[in-house]
Scaffold this motif. Structure first.
Motif, PDB file in Angstrom:
ATOM      1  N   UNK A   1       0.844  -1.189   0.000  1.00  0.00           N
ATOM      2  CA  UNK A   1       0.000   0.000   0.000  1.00  0.00           C
ATOM      3  C   UNK A   1       0.883   1.244   0.000  1.00  0.00           C
TER       4      UNK A   1
ATOM      5  N   UNK B   1       1.735   4.103  -3.082  1.00  0.00           N
ATOM      6  CA  UNK B   1       1.142   5.396  -2.733  1.00  0.00           C
ATOM      7  C   UNK B   1       1.400   6.448  -3.808  1.00  0.00           C
ATOM      8  N   UNK B   2       0.388   7.308  -4.001  1.00  0.00           N
ATOM      9  CA  UNK B   2       0.503   8.290  -5.085  1.00  0.00           C
ATOM     10  C   UNK B   2       1.443   9.437  -4.705  1.00  0.00           C
TER      11      UNK B   2
ATOM     12  N   UNK C   1       3.938   9.580  -2.055  1.00  0.00           N
ATOM     13  CA  UNK C   1       5.319   9.308  -1.682  1.00  0.00           C
ATOM     14  C   UNK C   1       5.689   7.845  -1.866  1.00  0.00           C
TER      15      UNK C   1
ATOM     16  N   UNK D   1      -1.969   7.096  -9.344  1.00  0.00           N
ATOM     17  CA  UNK D   1      -2.630   6.757  -8.086  1.00  0.00           C
ATOM     18  C   UNK D   1      -3.100   5.310  -8.167  1.00  0.00           C
TER      19      UNK D   1
ATOM     20  N   UNK E   1      -3.749   2.677  -6.258  1.00  0.00           N
ATOM     21  CA  UNK E   1      -4.870   2.096  -5.512  1.00  0.00           C
ATOM     22  C   UNK E   1      -6.064   3.030  -5.470  1.00  0.00           C
ATOM     23  N   UNK E   2      -5.923   4.224  -6.028  1.00  0.00           N
ATOM     24  CA  UNK E   2      -6.989   5.212  -5.903  1.00  0.00           C
ATOM     25  C   UNK E   2      -7.787   5.428  -7.165  1.00  0.00           C
TER      26      UNK E   2
ATOM     27  N   UNK F   1      -7.003  -5.248   3.425  1.00  0.00           N
ATOM     28  CA  UNK F   1      -5.927  -4.361   3.859  1.00  0.00           C
ATOM     29  C   UNK F   1      -5.645  -3.273   2.822  1.00  0.00           C
TER      30      UNK F   1
END
Lengths: 417, 310
Positions: free
Chosen positions: B141, B145-146, B148, B166, B168-169, B252
């Motif tokens: 995760x 991250x977008x 950092x 991004x 996971x976004x 998670x």
């Protein structure tokens, strides 16, 4: 021959099973009164070594000192497991006597018959009118009492004072426009202006509902132009880059980490983060201000824990005596101070000798509580919330707000009471 | 005549008796395991199937739900979420297994060669598989991250992309990111199994192939593959069943989001039961998963039987 063998196996199976059964029922003595000695079983989700956990332990120890005949058997379970454990308890007929429950879940479990109707006891006690309306309403169903609110919280905005100074902002924002302007000024390079949670869990709904209410809309008018403006407000913050698009994966602890690592200048969060910030982030000069007002004024969301007694408990009176004792102003005040929590009782809240009347930041949360609304949307609320979370996620990943809100309103409508 | 017949029956009976007493002790040894399976596996499965035909919610959990036939199934199959979840589960399972087995195979070939510290590398590879999924999930995760994340940092500094993704976004990449994570987790396990199978291969066939002048590719397709087939089949079936039940990594990393981009069947079932308190519908989802996995297991059994017949 085969038949015989199977019969043998079957027989031994039955023997073992029945042995299990009888030993189970024989061992189940706790929770009942036994030669004057009473054991009260408590379930809660107050994580070990947090300030609320310290408060819970202190409460039980103090009560046992004064009442040597009472013994406590406390079981901690993580927040996410609490509901599952309660459900398993209902299925297996093995529940504790007292449960500390998150207030939006109180009604569902009361309706399911998990919690006892304690209206008689509460009326005899006669102090129910000393509580704030919102928290008390969360412990009631159809005009009957199923518990007592213990502590309350609400969301407000934390801000980094140094970053405000560097951006030349002298006053904390009071309206959406001022807030947007400040957030824009605070967004520089690596640092974002604002952080909130849009996670696909109750936390996402919890953080979004205040904006909905600030416009004057509610869950039953999710497709109104007001409700749409609330969603657009958050969506535009993501579009303009003042709020990270990663917010849909953050829970409220992640939001705190963003603030602590100075990646954001403001965050939406609750009073339970105050002890964390005081202990871990001495390098940050921070403060709290009220949630900025929308068209319909200021609004926030009510969170907190309630005490409840289970229907199956055999020591309801002893359990009630304990809960009643915890609510005495001279017990509740110092104990909540120890736990860093805010009281749901008006008389304790207005007592000037406690930290929430003296500490600048606690005072803001106390003030915010006055405009905090409970999530009292009946027993189908969990499913409604799932749909709201989906709406947030759809809007934040760039879908058209009008369409998202209309779709969601259609899904929510049959679920509302 | 009569006497001899009586004798023979007596003899038969005593043989039976002896056989019975002898095997009785063996059955006694089986009892703990049988009990365990009955109590903790058969009973929950049967109960789950019963619940899937009931209208069981939080409100009637104490009294028990009423029988409503196939209604749960009909309603569930018609929801948009179920279709998405089924589609995602299938994409997830097959792409994970595909990459896990291929990369696992290549690594196995590599580690099957003789070189210093070979055993050390073999065991260090297993670390990825031994790490709890909670830790792996959280680590990835962060990697994805977008703002950092290391992966975006590498990609942007190599000028492969201009702006950070991004992962996971957004709906288009979230499932891929989870698949990458799970592939990473599963490779070592596949590698070890394939490696074990490879080491059991007889070396004389290879020598014969060499003598006959077979090329590397020919050796692979005509010697290695047929010999590895039974082992690979088991690895595939176990992998599919194991991967189909994906839950923790989703919980998670994404919680099924954004929107429904990573919604999978087991997680959907969990949400129905423990978030929305609709136990009947959740039971239906669980039963559908069970039926799908049973079908996969049946296909495997059929293939094995065919192989044995040949």
């Amino acid at each position: 021959m085969n038949k015989k063998m199977f019969f043998m196996i079957f027989l031994s199976l039955m023997l073992v099973l029945s042995a299990c059964g009888s030993s189970d029922s024989g061992a189940d003595e706790s929770g009942s009164a036994d030669n004057g000695q009473v054991t009260i079983k408590i379930w809660d989700y107050l994580a070990p070594d947090t300030s609320s956990d310290r408060e819970q332990i202190a409460l039980m120890e103090k009560y046992m000192e004064d009442n040597p005949k009472v013994k406590f058997e406390r079981t901690y379970m993580p927040f996410a497991d609490m509901k599952t454990k309660l459900l398993q308890g209902v299925g297996a007929g093995d529940l504790p006597d007292i449960v500390v429950i998150d207030n939006p879940d109180h009604q569902s479990f009361s309706q399911a018959g998990v919690f006892a109707d304690i209206t008689d006891k509460v009326e005899e006690w006669g102090e129910a009118d000393k509580y704030f309306e919102g928290p008390m309403a969360s412990a009631m169903l159809d005009g009957k009492y199923y518990g007592i609110p213990n502590n309350s919280n609400a969301l407000a905005i934390y801000y980094n004072k140094d970053m405000f100074e560097a951006a030349g902002i002298t006053e904390t924002p009071k309206t959406w426009e001022e807030f947007n302007e400040a957030a824009k000024k605070l967004t520089t390079g690596d640092v974002k202006g604002f952080a909130m949670s849009g996670k696909k869990s109750e936390e996402g709904t919890f953080q979004f509902l205040p904006y909905l209410w600030q416009t004057g809309a509610d869950l039953d008018s999710f497709d109104s132009s007001e409700a749409k403006s609330a969603m657009s407000h958050v969506q535009q913050m993501v579009d303009k880059g003042v709020l990270s698009s990663n917010m849909i994966n953050w829970d409220q602890s992640d939001v705190l980490v963003q603030f602590q690592t100075k990646k954001v200048a403001m965050m939406e969060n609750g009073p339970w983060q105050i002890p964390m910030l005081m202990e871990q982030s001495k390098d940050i000069n921070w403060g709290v201000f009220l949630m900025p007002a929308g068209e319909a004024g200021s609004a926030s969301i009510l969170g907190g824990e309630n005490w409840a007694i289970t229907e199956s408990s055999e020591v309801k009176d002893a359990a009630w005596d304990f809960i009643k004792w915890t609510q005495k102003p001279d017990v509740l005040g110092p104990m909540h101070e120890l736990g860093g929590r805010l009281p749901s009782r008006e008389d304790v809240a207005s007592d000037n000798s406690y930290s929430w009347a003296k500490d600048e930041n606690m005072k803001v949360f106390m003030e915010q509580l006055k405009t905090a609304k409970p999530r009292a949307y009946g027993t189908k609320y969990p499913e409604i919330s799932t749909n709201v979370q989906e709406a947030i996620q759809r809007a934040m990943t760039g879908e058209d707000v009008d369409k998202v809100m209309e779709d969601t309103a259609a899904k929510i409508e049959p679920l509302l009471p | 005549m009569n006497g001899s017949m009586a004798k023979s029956t007596i003899a038969k009976n005593s043989i039976r008796k002896r056989y019975f007493t002898k095997s009785l002790s063996q059955y006694l040894f089986v009892i703990p395991a049988a009990l365990f399976v009955l109590l903790f596996m058969v009973y929950p499965i049967v109960y789950n199937i019963i619940v899937s035909f009931q209208d069981l919610t939080l409100m009637n959990l104490r009294q028990g739900g009423s029988f409503i036939g196939l209604q749960n199934y009909i309603e569930i199959v018609q929801t948009e979420k179920f279709v998405i979840a089924l589609k995602n589960t299938i994409i997830y399972t097959f792409s994970c297994i595909f990459f896990q087995v291929i990369i696992g195979y290549l690594l196995a070939v590599f580690l099957n060669q003789d070189f210093p510290f070979r055993n050390f590398f073999r065991s260090i590879m297993l670390l990825a598989w031994m790490t709890p999924l909670v830790i792996t999930g959280t680590l990835f995760k962060w990697l994805f991250d977008v703002d950092y994340g290391v992966i975006n940092y590498l990609l942007t500094s190599l000028h492969l992309i201009d702006n950070p993704i991004n992962w996971l976004g957004q709906e288009s990449t979230a499932l891929a990111a989870v698949i990458i994570t799970n592939t990473w987790v599963g490779i070592p396990f596949n590698m070890i199994l394939i490696l074990a199978a490879m080491q059991a291969l007889p070396s004389d066939v290879y020598e014969a192939a060499k003598v006959d002048g077979a090329s590397k590719l020919q050796t692979f397709s005509n010697v290695t593959m047929p010999l590895l087939r039974p082992a690979l089949l088991i690895i595939l079936v176990l992998g599919i069943i194991y991967t189909f039940k994906v839950f923790d990594i989703i919980l998670i990393m994404t919680g099924g989001g954004p929107v429904n981009a990573t919604q999978v069947l087991p997680f959907y079932g969990y949400e129905l039961a423990f978030v929305n308190f609709n136990f009947g519908a959740s039971g239906a989802v669980a039963t559908i998963i069970l039926v799908i996995l049973l079908c996969i297991a049946l296909v495997y059994l059929m293939m094995i039987r065919k192989e044995e017949a040949e």
